[in-house]
Design a protein around this motif. Structure first.
Motif, PDB file in Angstrom:
ATOM      1  N   VAL A  58       0.880  -1.167   0.000  1.00 24.14           N
ATOM      2  CA  VAL A  58       0.000   0.000   0.000  1.00 24.14           C
ATOM      3  C   VAL A  58       0.914   1.213   0.000  1.00 24.14           C
ATOM      4  N   ARG A  59       0.739   2.081  -0.987  1.00 24.39           N
ATOM      5  CA  ARG A  59       1.575   3.276  -1.115  1.00 24.39           C
ATOM      6  C   ARG A  59       0.742   4.484  -0.728  1.00 24.39           C
ATOM      7  N   VAL A  60       1.254   5.234   0.246  1.00 24.33           N
ATOM      8  CA  VAL A  60       0.550   6.411   0.744  1.00 24.33           C
ATOM      9  C   VAL A  60       1.457   7.618   0.581  1.00 24.33           C
ATOM     10  N   GLU A  61       0.924   8.651  -0.085  1.00 22.44           N
ATOM     11  CA  GLU A  61       1.661   9.895  -0.297  1.00 22.44           C
ATOM     12  C   GLU A  61       0.761  11.071   0.010  1.00 22.44           C
ATOM     13  N   GLU A  62       1.223  11.932   0.850  1.00 21.63           N
ATOM     14  CA  GLU A  62       0.528  13.159   1.226  1.00 21.63           C
ATOM     15  C   GLU A  62      -0.986  12.987   1.217  1.00 21.63           C
ATOM     16  N   LEU A  63      -1.694  13.764   0.418  1.00 24.20           N
ATOM     17  CA  LEU A  63      -3.146  13.716   0.417  1.00 24.20           C
ATOM     18  C   LEU A  63      -3.718  12.905  -0.740  1.00 24.20           C
ATOM     19  N   GLU A  64      -2.872  12.203  -1.466  1.00 22.81           N
ATOM     20  CA  GLU A  64      -3.326  11.393  -2.589  1.00 22.81           C
ATOM     21  C   GLU A  64      -4.029  10.135  -2.084  1.00 22.81           C
ATOM     22  N   ASP A  65      -4.884   9.582  -2.941  1.00 25.43           N
ATOM     23  CA  ASP A  65      -5.509   8.308  -2.612  1.00 25.43           C
ATOM     24  C   ASP A  65      -4.428   7.239  -2.539  1.00 25.43           C
ATOM     25  N   PRO A  66      -4.587   6.271  -1.648  1.00 25.31           N
ATOM     26  CA  PRO A  66      -3.589   5.203  -1.564  1.00 25.31           C
ATOM     27  C   PRO A  66      -3.605   4.347  -2.831  1.00 25.31           C
ATOM     28  N   ARG A  67      -2.449   3.829  -3.159  1.00 21.76           N
ATOM     29  CA  ARG A  67      -2.309   2.913  -4.281  1.00 21.76           C
ATOM     30  C   ARG A  67      -2.038   1.537  -3.694  1.00 21.76           C
ATOM     31  N   ILE A  68      -2.624   0.512  -4.289  1.00 22.67           N
ATOM     32  CA  ILE A  68      -2.559  -0.831  -3.709  1.00 22.67           C
ATOM     33  C   ILE A  68      -2.173  -1.848  -4.774  1.00 22.67           C
ATOM     34  N   TYR A  69      -1.365  -2.796  -4.375  1.00 23.35           N
ATOM     35  CA  TYR A  69      -1.037  -3.944  -5.215  1.00 23.35           C
ATOM     36  C   TYR A  69      -1.069  -5.188  -4.337  1.00 23.35           C
ATOM     37  N   VAL A  70      -1.696  -6.254  -4.824  1.00 20.94           N
ATOM     38  CA  VAL A  70      -1.745  -7.541  -4.135  1.00 20.94           C
ATOM     39  C   VAL A  70      -1.286  -8.603  -5.125  1.00 20.94           C
ATOM     40  N   SER A  71      -0.356  -9.453  -4.702  1.00 20.84           N
ATOM     41  CA  SER A  71       0.248 -10.430  -5.608  1.00 20.84           C
ATOM     42  C   SER A  71      -0.691 -11.553  -6.014  1.00 20.84           C
ATOM     43  N   ASP A  72      -1.604 -11.958  -5.143  1.00 16.61           N
ATOM     44  CA  ASP A  72      -2.538 -13.041  -5.462  1.00 16.61           C
ATOM     45  C   ASP A  72      -3.852 -12.770  -4.742  1.00 16.61           C
ATOM     46  N   ALA A  73      -4.817 -12.262  -5.466  1.00 16.38           N
ATOM     47  CA  ALA A  73      -6.090 -11.843  -4.861  1.00 16.38           C
ATOM     48  C   ALA A  73      -6.818 -13.002  -4.193  1.00 16.38           C
ATOM     49  N   ALA A  74      -6.833 -14.166  -4.837  1.00 19.92           N
ATOM     50  CA  ALA A  74      -7.562 -15.307  -4.279  1.00 19.92           C
ATOM     51  C   ALA A  74      -6.956 -15.744  -2.950  1.00 19.92           C
ATOM     52  N   ALA A  75      -5.642 -15.807  -2.873  1.00 23.44           N
ATOM     53  CA  ALA A  75      -4.983 -16.185  -1.617  1.00 23.44           C
ATOM     54  C   ALA A  75      -5.188 -15.104  -0.560  1.00 23.44           C
ATOM     55  N   ALA A  76      -5.062 -13.856  -0.958  1.00 23.23           N
ATOM     56  CA  ALA A  76      -5.208 -12.749  -0.005  1.00 23.23           C
ATOM     57  C   ALA A  76      -6.632 -12.657   0.527  1.00 23.23           C
ATOM     58  N   ALA A  77      -7.612 -12.925  -0.308  1.00 25.94           N
ATOM     59  CA  ALA A  77      -9.014 -12.816   0.110  1.00 25.94           C
ATOM     60  C   ALA A  77      -9.373 -13.810   1.202  1.00 25.94           C
ATOM     61  N   ARG A  78      -8.551 -14.841   1.373  1.00 25.28           N
ATOM     62  CA  ARG A  78      -8.796 -15.830   2.427  1.00 25.28           C
ATOM     63  C   ARG A  78      -8.181 -15.437   3.764  1.00 25.28           C
ATOM     64  N   SER A  79      -7.550 -14.276   3.820  1.00 22.72           N
ATOM     65  CA  SER A  79      -6.947 -13.811   5.071  1.00 22.72           C
ATOM     66  C   SER A  79      -7.569 -12.477   5.464  1.00 22.72           C
ATOM     67  N   SER A  80      -7.569 -12.184   6.731  1.00 18.76           N
ATOM     68  CA  SER A  80      -8.275 -10.989   7.205  1.00 18.76           C
ATOM     69  C   SER A  80      -7.706  -9.694   6.623  1.00 18.76           C
ATOM     70  N   TYR A  81      -6.406  -9.522   6.627  1.00 17.96           N
ATOM     71  CA  TYR A  81      -5.819  -8.283   6.115  1.00 17.96           C
ATOM     72  C   TYR A  81      -5.845  -8.243   4.589  1.00 17.96           C
ATOM     73  N   GLY A  82      -5.621  -9.367   3.966  1.00 20.07           N
ATOM     74  CA  GLY A  82      -5.694  -9.436   2.523  1.00 20.07           C
ATOM     75  C   GLY A  82      -7.094  -9.190   2.007  1.00 20.07           C
ATOM     76  N   GLU A  83      -8.083  -9.623   2.763  1.00 14.40           N
ATOM     77  CA  GLU A  83      -9.472  -9.398   2.372  1.00 14.40           C
ATOM     78  C   GLU A  83      -9.782  -7.905   2.318  1.00 14.40           C
ATOM     79  N   ILE A  84      -9.221  -7.143   3.253  1.00 15.34           N
ATOM     80  CA  ILE A  84      -9.417  -5.686   3.246  1.00 15.34           C
ATOM     81  C   ILE A  84      -8.916  -5.097   1.935  1.00 15.34           C
ATOM     82  N   LEU A  85      -7.733  -5.503   1.531  1.00 12.40           N
ATOM     83  CA  LEU A  85      -7.130  -4.967   0.309  1.00 12.40           C
ATOM     84  C   LEU A  85      -7.862  -5.439  -0.945  1.00 12.40           C
ATOM     85  N   THR A  86      -8.188  -6.723  -1.019  1.00 13.96           N
ATOM     86  CA  THR A  86      -8.868  -7.222  -2.212  1.00 13.96           C
ATOM     87  C   THR A  86     -10.279  -6.653  -2.322  1.00 13.96           C
ATOM     88  N   ASN A  87     -10.970  -6.481  -1.199  1.00 13.99           N
ATOM     89  CA  ASN A  87     -12.302  -5.863  -1.250  1.00 13.99           C
ATOM     90  C   ASN A  87     -12.215  -4.458  -1.835  1.00 13.99           C
TER      91      ASN A  87
END
Length: 188
Positions: A58-87
């Motif tokens: 998660v890339r955060v800069e000043e007042l810009e919207d955060p930018r997000i990259y997840v390496s494997d959405a299906a795997a991440a969606a099965r975890s609590s923190y990854g689910e936040i990002l994939t959602n």
């Protein structure tokens, strides 16, 4: 098991710190965590990894919207923190269609509701109602593979092709490309 760290770019170079995710329940919490890790509204990268199953940035800069990259959405969606990002990336907004169905009896009525409601009553569920109609339109299978901003690190020295080719030691490889490998390893 998760590994999470903040990597903040300052005038003097990169600074890394490990971080706890106990209070993270939304993307806003990730952003707040990143901003707390930066003294002067510098750019901050939040790295998160779950046992080599997936990683996210998660890339955060000043007042810009955060930018997000997840390496494997299906795997991440099965975890609590990854689910936040994939959602956030997939536009599901944290809605859980399965939870919506959990409050239904097997006959399709809500708990405590009569099996034969007044047909003219507001919110009456027809006995032959299809449960799939309750699933939000944007909810669907979570894609296997990367999702998000593939250019998230391009201006920092890691191309999209390099990002997509990362393996099990991805966060170390990213830090190495940024010139911050030793700093990140110190908090690992």
């Amino acid at each position: 098991m998760y590994f999470a760290a903040l990597l903040a770019r300052t005038e003097d170079g990169w600074e890394a710190s490990d971080t706890e995710l106990d209070d993270v329940e939304s993307l806003s919490d990730f952003v707040e965590l990143a901003r707390e890790g930066s003294a002067d509204d510098d750019m901050v990268l939040v790295f998160i990894e779950q046992e080599d199953a997936w990683f996210g940035v998660v890339r955060v800069e000043e007042l810009e919207d955060p930018r997000i990259y997840v390496s494997d959405a299906a795997a991440a969606a099965r975890s609590s923190y990854g689910e936040i990002l994939t959602n956030e990336l997939l536009g599901t907004g944290g809605e859980d269609p399965v939870a919506d169905l959990d409050s239904l009896d097997l006959d399709g009525t809500e708990d405590g509701e009569s099996d034969h409601p007044d047909p003219g009553a507001a919110g009456a569920v027809e006995p032959e109602a299809d449960e799939t109609a309750l699933v939000p339109a944007q909810a669907g299978p979570v894609p296997t593979g990367p999702v998000g901003d593939r250019q998230i690190l391009a201006d920092l020295g890691m191309t999209e092709k390099e990002l997509l080719a990362l393996g099990s030691d991805a966060l170390s490889d990213i830090a190495d490309a940024l010139g911050a490998a030793e700093i990140l390893e110190a908090v690992r």
